[in-house]
Design a protein around this motif. Structure first.
Motif, short mmCIF file in Angstrom:
data_model
loop_
_atom_site.label_atom_id
_atom_site.label_comp_id
_atom_site.label_asym_id
_atom_site.label_seq_id
_atom_site.Cartn_x
_atom_site.Cartn_y
_atom_site.Cartn_z
N VAL A 193 -3.47 -8.20 -1.59
CA VAL A 193 -3.99 -7.23 -2.56
C VAL A 193 -2.88 -6.30 -3.04
CG1 VAL A 193 -5.69 -5.39 -2.90
CG2 VAL A 193 -6.29 -7.39 -1.53
N MET A 194 -1.97 -5.96 -2.15
CA MET A 194 -0.87 -5.08 -2.55
C MET A 194 0.02 -5.74 -3.60
SD MET A 194 -0.87 -2.04 -1.26
CE MET A 194 0.82 -1.54 -1.45
N ARG A 195 0.18 -7.04 -3.54
CA ARG A 195 0.97 -7.73 -4.56
C ARG A 195 0.31 -7.64 -5.94
NH1 ARG A 195 2.67 -13.65 -2.98
NH2 ARG A 195 3.89 -13.32 -4.90
N LEU A 196 -1.02 -7.59 -5.95
CA LEU A 196 -1.73 -7.46 -7.21
C LEU A 196 -1.74 -6.02 -7.72
CD1 LEU A 196 -4.81 -9.73 -6.40
CD2 LEU A 196 -2.82 -10.31 -7.79
N LEU A 197 -1.68 -5.05 -6.81
CA LEU A 197 -1.74 -3.64 -7.20
C LEU A 197 -0.36 -3.07 -7.53
CD1 LEU A 197 -4.34 -2.22 -4.64
CD2 LEU A 197 -4.75 -3.18 -6.91
N THR A 198 0.69 -3.71 -7.07
CA THR A 198 2.04 -3.20 -7.32
C THR A 198 2.64 -3.88 -8.55
OG1 THR A 198 2.92 -4.84 -5.78
CG2 THR A 198 2.42 -2.66 -4.89
N TYR A 256 -3.55 2.74 -10.20
CA TYR A 256 -3.89 2.69 -8.78
C TYR A 256 -3.07 3.66 -7.96
CZ TYR A 256 -5.90 -1.75 -10.29
OH TYR A 256 -6.62 -2.70 -10.95
N ALA A 257 -2.23 4.46 -8.60
CA ALA A 257 -1.36 5.36 -7.84
C ALA A 257 -2.15 6.47 -7.16
CB ALA A 257 -0.30 5.97 -8.76
N ALA A 258 -3.25 6.91 -7.76
CA ALA A 258 -4.04 8.01 -7.19
C ALA A 258 -5.19 7.53 -6.34
CB ALA A 258 -4.56 8.90 -8.32
N VAL A 259 -5.32 6.23 -6.11
CA VAL A 259 -6.41 5.69 -5.29
C VAL A 259 -5.95 5.64 -3.84
CG1 VAL A 259 -7.93 3.70 -4.91
CG2 VAL A 259 -7.24 4.34 -7.24
N PRO A 260 -6.64 6.32 -2.89
CA PRO A 260 -6.18 6.30 -1.49
C PRO A 260 -6.34 4.96 -0.80
CG PRO A 260 -8.24 7.53 -1.70
CD PRO A 260 -7.78 7.21 -3.09
N LEU A 261 -7.33 4.16 -1.22
CA LEU A 261 -7.54 2.86 -0.58
C LEU A 261 -6.44 1.86 -0.91
CD1 LEU A 261 -11.40 2.41 -1.10
CD2 LEU A 261 -10.21 3.05 1.00
N ALA A 262 -5.71 2.11 -1.99
CA ALA A 262 -4.65 1.19 -2.36
C ALA A 262 -3.49 1.21 -1.37
CB ALA A 262 -4.13 1.53 -3.75
N GLN A 263 -3.35 2.30 -0.61
CA GLN A 263 -2.26 2.38 0.36
C GLN A 263 -2.54 1.55 1.61
OE1 GLN A 263 0.44 3.93 -0.54
NE2 GLN A 263 -0.37 4.96 -2.37
N THR A 264 -3.82 1.29 1.92
CA THR A 264 -4.19 0.58 3.15
C THR A 264 -4.62 -0.85 2.89
OG1 THR A 264 -6.46 1.42 2.94
CG2 THR A 264 -4.89 2.75 4.23
N ALA A 265 -4.36 -1.40 1.74
CA ALA A 265 -4.78 -2.77 1.43
C ALA A 265 -3.84 -3.77 2.11
CB ALA A 265 -4.78 -2.97 -0.07
N ASP A 266 -4.30 -5.02 2.21
CA ASP A 266 -3.48 -6.06 2.84
C ASP A 266 -2.38 -6.51 1.88
OD1 ASP A 266 -5.13 -7.16 1.04
OD2 ASP A 266 -5.74 -8.89 2.23
N ASP A 267 -1.56 -7.42 2.35
CA ASP A 267 -0.37 -7.82 1.58
C ASP A 267 -0.73 -8.53 0.28
OD1 ASP A 267 1.09 -6.77 3.62
OD2 ASP A 267 1.48 -8.70 4.61
#
Length: 228
Positions: free
Chosen positions: A69-74, A56-67
């Motif tokens: 979703v960010m816990r699942l992506l990080t 998910y590092a190269a996905v631009p939408l991952a930077q603007t996700a809510d908290d």
């Protein structure tokens, strides 16, 4: 009233028995204190939990996700295998020749280094795991062969790889025989006999030189120094 046998056997005081108290058996035996193992620092400790996963590092939408979703992506809720995969990619990026390099000697050394450190952390917690210890020794042997080849062909790259990955290269021993107590004693005896024979030869040479005339002494000394 005489002491009761049942009270002595079971450690109780029977009714009507005066003055018969049994000794209670000691059940809490003293145990040796176990020394605490030193805490081994993990190679994954430098990965921050707010870092995005590799996919998910190269996905631009991952930077603007809510908290949530960010816990699942990080890496906050990531598994150990996902963290290890990201750490391996970081080590590869330090030594690879270009972005398309995935099979060179430097990249294989980086992959083996990540695996070896993971095995070491596991064996520090579970030292009786013989299977993982065997896999770790096999990985160390493969990395030694790759580093030996890299040192013989491209020494500058070898130094760069060891510096970037934090590897301390040690030379293999000249003699690979297993040193048993019998072999060590035999070797010490052979060294002792050799020194004694050399001492006897030196004494014989001195006696021969003393019996020679004066003119031949210098020739004998020059000959002995030449043979040495």
């Amino acid at each position: 009233m005489p002491p009761c046998a049942t009270s002595l056997d079971f450690g109780r005081r029977t009714p009507g028995c005066t003055g018969c108290f049994a000794i209670q058996p000691v059940r809490n035996y003293a145990r040796a204190l176990r020394k605490k193992k030193p805490v081994m620092e993990s190679q994954l400790s430098d990965l921050p939990p707010t870092m995005l996963k590799m996919e998910y590092a190269a996905v631009p939408l991952a930077q603007t996700a809510d908290d949530l979703v960010m816990r699942l992506l990080t890496l906050e809720l990531a598994s150990h295998s996902e963290k290890l995969k990201l750490k391996t990619e970081q080590l590869i990026a330090k030594v690879q020749r270009d972005d398309a390099d995935h099979s060179s000697t430097e990249v294989r050394v980086a992959i083996l280094t990540s695996k070896i450190r993971n095995y070491q952390e596991h064996l520090h917690k579970h030292p009786k795991d013989k299977a993982n210890k065997r896999w770790m020794l096999m990985a160390i042997d493969r990395r030694k062969k790759l580093l030996k080849h890299l040192r013989a062909t491209r020494y500058d790259t070898f130094e760069h790889v060891c510096q970037q990955l934090g590897i301390t290269y040690t030379f293999p021993p000249e003699y690979y025989r297993h040193a048993t107590r019998r072999w060590v004693a035999k070797k010490a005896l052979c060294i002792k006999v050799f020194k004694e024979v050399q001492k006897q030869k030196l004494e014989q040479r001195k006696k021969i030189i003393q019996t020679l005339p004066t003119g031949h002494v210098e020739l004998a000394q020059t000959a002995s120094t030449g043979t040495k």
